[in-house]
Design a protein around this motif. Structure first.
Motif, mmCIF file in Angstrom:
data_model
loop_
_atom_site.group_PDB
_atom_site.id
_atom_site.type_symbol
_atom_site.label_atom_id
_atom_site.label_comp_id
_atom_site.label_asym_id
_atom_site.label_seq_id
_atom_site.Cartn_x
_atom_site.Cartn_y
_atom_site.Cartn_z
ATOM 1 N N GLU A 1 136.401 47.265 81.577
ATOM 2 C CA GLU A 1 136.777 48.078 80.415
ATOM 3 C C GLU A 1 136.001 49.377 80.568
ATOM 4 N N LEU A 2 136.719 50.415 80.995
ATOM 5 C CA LEU A 2 136.114 51.676 81.388
ATOM 6 C C LEU A 2 136.488 52.767 80.394
ATOM 7 N N THR A 3 135.497 53.520 79.972
ATOM 8 C CA THR A 3 135.765 54.737 79.218
ATOM 9 C C THR A 3 135.512 55.885 80.183
ATOM 10 N N GLU A 4 136.585 56.603 80.522
ATOM 11 C CA GLU A 4 136.451 57.786 81.369
ATOM 12 C C GLU A 4 136.153 58.957 80.442
ATOM 13 N N VAL A 5 134.981 59.552 80.605
ATOM 14 C CA VAL A 5 134.583 60.680 79.766
ATOM 15 C C VAL A 5 134.854 61.947 80.569
ATOM 16 N N HIS A 6 135.705 62.806 80.035
ATOM 17 C CA HIS A 6 136.153 63.975 80.795
ATOM 18 C C HIS A 6 135.166 65.132 80.664
ATOM 19 N N LEU A 7 134.027 64.905 81.333
ATOM 20 C CA LEU A 7 132.901 65.847 81.404
ATOM 21 C C LEU A 7 132.312 65.743 82.797
ATOM 22 N N LYS A 8 131.469 66.713 83.153
ATOM 23 C CA LYS A 8 130.710 66.624 84.403
ATOM 24 C C LYS A 8 129.248 66.933 84.087
ATOM 25 N N PRO A 9 128.594 66.019 83.345
ATOM 26 C CA PRO A 9 127.205 66.282 82.927
ATOM 27 C C PRO A 9 126.210 66.021 84.050
ATOM 28 N N LYS A 10 124.996 66.522 83.848
ATOM 29 C CA LYS A 10 123.892 66.166 84.741
ATOM 30 C C LYS A 10 123.508 64.735 84.404
ATOM 31 N N GLY A 11 123.071 64.006 85.424
ATOM 32 C CA GLY A 11 122.614 62.647 85.180
ATOM 33 C C GLY A 11 122.008 62.072 86.433
ATOM 34 N N ASP A 12 121.099 61.115 86.265
ATOM 35 C CA ASP A 12 120.432 60.523 87.421
ATOM 36 C C ASP A 12 120.988 59.151 87.784
ATOM 37 N N THR A 13 121.922 58.646 86.978
ATOM 38 C CA THR A 13 122.494 57.335 87.261
ATOM 39 C C THR A 13 124.002 57.503 87.388
ATOM 40 N N LYS A 14 124.519 57.090 88.551
ATOM 41 C CA LYS A 14 125.951 57.265 88.806
ATOM 42 C C LYS A 14 126.580 55.937 89.198
ATOM 43 N N MET A 15 127.882 55.889 89.008
ATOM 44 C CA MET A 15 128.672 54.711 89.386
ATOM 45 C C MET A 15 129.887 55.252 90.115
ATOM 46 N N PRO A 16 130.103 54.806 91.355
ATOM 47 C CA PRO A 16 131.255 55.321 92.103
ATOM 48 C C PRO A 16 132.582 54.872 91.479
ATOM 49 N N ALA A 17 133.643 55.533 91.878
ATOM 50 C CA ALA A 17 134.985 55.147 91.420
ATOM 51 C C ALA A 17 135.286 53.733 91.917
ATOM 52 N N PHE A 18 136.170 53.055 91.227
ATOM 53 C CA PHE A 18 136.527 51.691 91.608
ATOM 54 C C PHE A 18 137.665 51.727 92.619
ATOM 55 N N ASP A 19 137.609 50.847 93.603
ATOM 56 C CA ASP A 19 138.541 50.807 94.718
ATOM 57 C C ASP A 19 139.946 50.381 94.258
ATOM 58 N N ASP A 20 140.924 51.281 94.462
ATOM 59 C CA ASP A 20 142.313 50.991 94.075
ATOM 60 C C ASP A 20 142.904 49.803 94.834
ATOM 61 N N ALA A 21 142.331 49.474 95.980
ATOM 62 C CA ALA A 21 142.829 48.330 96.745
ATOM 63 C C ALA A 21 142.442 47.009 96.063
#
Length: 162
Positions: free
Chosen positions: A115-135
């Motif tokens: 259950e993902l909320t895509e937030v349409h921003l490009k903020p600074k941050g030190d913790t990232k999560m890569p995109a999920f694999d469409d395959a």
């Protein structure tokens, strides 16, 4: 008990940011309400830093904290020292995994839904999560919301393992 449904709950900015320090670089009350509604009554598995960042215990949900520190404890939190142990403690048909990044990565291989909320921003941050694999992941629901009143646009997205 059959295999529980493991659901990852997260909000991620368009640039992959999910956090900055011990906070989230946006405030979306609609996302908080959706999170509350969807996790209510479910055991929640989280890392210690995520637990520490909460404003307090979230009512109506068990707090299972996955930590390497065998001595760590907190009032009303259940402590797990492995994924297997956390799932055994949860012992429920639906289990919410609520972060942080290391916990998401640890559960990703066995997660059934995101259950993902895509937030349409490009903020600074030190913790990232890569995109999920469409395959591996299929989008089965999307609800888009435009930016308004100083809040960024966002999308509620449900991904299901193929």
């Amino acid at each position: 008990m059959n295999h529980p449904e493991i659901i990852l709950f997260l909000a991620r900015a368009d640039n992959g940011v999910i956090g900055d320090g011990d906070s989230i670089p946006w405030r979306l009350p609609e996302d908080q309400r959706r999170f509350k509604r969807m996790t209510m009554g479910k055991p929640m598995i989280m890392g210690r830093k995520t637990f520490d960042s909460l404003p307090g215990l979230l009512p109506g949900r068990r707090h299972i904290v996955l930590t390497r520190d065998k001595k760590w404890q907190a009032d009303d939190a259940e402590v797990a020292t492995s994924i297997k142990n956390a799932l055994k403690i949860a012992n429920a048909p639906h289990i919410a995994v609520i972060g942080g990044a290391e916990i998401y990565k640890a559960f990703l291989k066995q997660a059934d839904r995101i259950e993902l909320t895509e937030v349409h921003l490009k903020p600074k941050g030190d913790t990232k999560m890569p995109a999920f694999d469409d395959a591996i992941w299929e989008e089965i629901a999307r609800e888009d919301h435009d930016a308004e009143n100083g809040k960024p646009g966002y999308s509620f997205v449900t991904l299901k393992r193929k």
